[in-house]
Design a protein around this motif. Sequence first.
Motif, mmCIF file in Angstrom:
data_model
loop_
_atom_site.group_PDB
_atom_site.id
_atom_site.type_symbol
_atom_site.label_atom_id
_atom_site.label_comp_id
_atom_site.label_asym_id
_atom_site.label_seq_id
_atom_site.Cartn_x
_atom_site.Cartn_y
_atom_site.Cartn_z
ATOM 1 N N ALA A 1 2.624 -7.033 -5.492
ATOM 2 C CA ALA A 1 2.632 -7.425 -6.895
ATOM 3 C C ALA A 1 1.776 -8.663 -7.132
ATOM 4 O O ALA A 1 1.076 -8.779 -8.142
ATOM 5 C CB ALA A 1 4.067 -7.677 -7.345
ATOM 6 N N ALA A 2 1.809 -9.602 -6.194
ATOM 7 C CA ALA A 2 1.099 -10.866 -6.385
ATOM 8 C C ALA A 2 -0.405 -10.736 -6.193
ATOM 9 O O ALA A 2 -1.187 -11.355 -6.928
ATOM 10 C CB ALA A 2 1.663 -11.918 -5.425
ATOM 11 N N PHE A 3 -0.848 -9.920 -5.234
ATOM 12 C CA PHE A 3 -2.266 -9.911 -4.872
ATOM 13 C C PHE A 3 -2.978 -8.581 -5.107
ATOM 14 O O PHE A 3 -4.201 -8.548 -5.192
ATOM 15 C CB PHE A 3 -2.427 -10.295 -3.393
ATOM 16 N N LEU A 4 -2.226 -7.477 -5.195
ATOM 17 C CA LEU A 4 -2.874 -6.179 -5.366
ATOM 18 C C LEU A 4 -2.651 -5.584 -6.753
ATOM 19 O O LEU A 4 -3.132 -4.490 -7.036
ATOM 20 C CB LEU A 4 -2.362 -5.194 -4.300
ATOM 21 N N GLY A 5 -1.912 -6.287 -7.603
ATOM 22 C CA GLY A 5 -1.674 -5.799 -8.954
ATOM 23 C C GLY A 5 -0.820 -4.551 -9.014
ATOM 24 O O GLY A 5 -0.913 -3.769 -9.969
ATOM 25 N N GLU A 6 0.040 -4.336 -8.016
ATOM 26 C CA GLU A 6 0.866 -3.131 -7.985
ATOM 27 C C GLU A 6 2.152 -3.344 -8.767
ATOM 28 O O GLU A 6 2.709 -4.443 -8.821
ATOM 29 C CB GLU A 6 1.210 -2.766 -6.540
ATOM 30 N N ALA A 7 2.618 -2.278 -9.405
ATOM 31 C CA ALA A 7 3.873 -2.330 -10.164
ATOM 32 C C ALA A 7 4.758 -1.164 -9.725
ATOM 33 O O ALA A 7 4.261 -0.065 -9.447
ATOM 34 C CB ALA A 7 3.597 -2.243 -11.656
ATOM 35 N N LEU A 8 6.059 -1.394 -9.670
ATOM 36 C CA LEU A 8 7.006 -0.356 -9.289
ATOM 37 C C LEU A 8 7.810 0.092 -10.505
ATOM 38 O O LEU A 8 8.149 -0.719 -11.367
ATOM 39 C CB LEU A 8 7.954 -0.869 -8.209
ATOM 40 N N ALA A 9 8.102 1.398 -10.553
ATOM 41 C CA ALA A 9 8.923 1.941 -11.633
ATOM 42 C C ALA A 9 10.397 1.706 -11.323
ATOM 43 O O ALA A 9 10.781 1.413 -10.186
ATOM 44 C CB ALA A 9 8.642 3.434 -11.792
#
Length: 308
Positions: free
Chosen positions: A271-279
């Motif tokens: 989330a902090a460095f790769l811009g990933e989000a979880l549902a």
Amino acid sequence: MNVRNVEPRMDARTWALLLALSVLWGGSFFFVGVAVREVPPLAIVFARVALAAAALHLLLALQGRALRLDGARWRALFGMALLNNVVPFVLFVWGQAQIASGVAAILNATTPLFGAVLAHFLTRDEKLNGAKVFGIAAGFGGVVAMMGPALGDAAATPLWAQLACLGAAFCYALSGIYGRRFKALGLAPLEIATGQVTASAALLLLPMLLVDRPWDLAVPSAAALLSLAGLALLSTALAYILFFRILAVAGATNLLLVTFLIPVTAILLGAAFLGEALAMRHFVGMALIGIGLAAIDGRIFRLRSPKL
């Protein structure tokens, strides 16, 4: 007179090692998430184990030691390399090229669930009971919840990538049982770690050359190269020294609990460095997996049981 098996205990020092291992392995999903954007899967896995092997052999040399093993020990290490490195590493890197690192880490948390089932059939002292059956059901319910739309629409969500990660978790569970033999072989944790990644590099060299043709690849960026270095030195070389040390003192079942701690690190870094989000379904799935692990581990039930 019935003789009961003594369950390995987790003292404060072992818990600290387990937490450290979870950070190192959680970081591996982040490192792969960066490297896989520029480097093909087999090249990533080969670089990971080859650099780790070089570092561990150097560490042995600095201690005035060398890896001198007989045929039986090398055969055991090659088996461990396949189950614990080659197959799961390739499956995870391939899967992570299509799904978020946090999702891959959560799927990795199913390892103890597979481990409980496999141990029932492959060992004499880790049989299933009511709590473990409940834990397995809850854990796999979490997997189903997390995979969500992929179960009904394979075109919309990369179902095969998630199944690859589950296949890797299955291999890890099998390797935890297979690794029990090293205690009888009289090898130190550093020797096992060095031998395992050395065998992995030997197994991967030719397939990597044939499939990825590294001489045709563009030079990776500094970020990708640093990620490969972190993956090899931190998440592999150092991590496997801790892995085999914990396995020796706490046993395979306790060791596999690390896989539930790993997603925390992976999700935060992603989330902090790769811009990933979880549902939301991913958090529901992780919660169910956590309930399953707690039931399999049994500590909660022991705490609530009256002391007789």
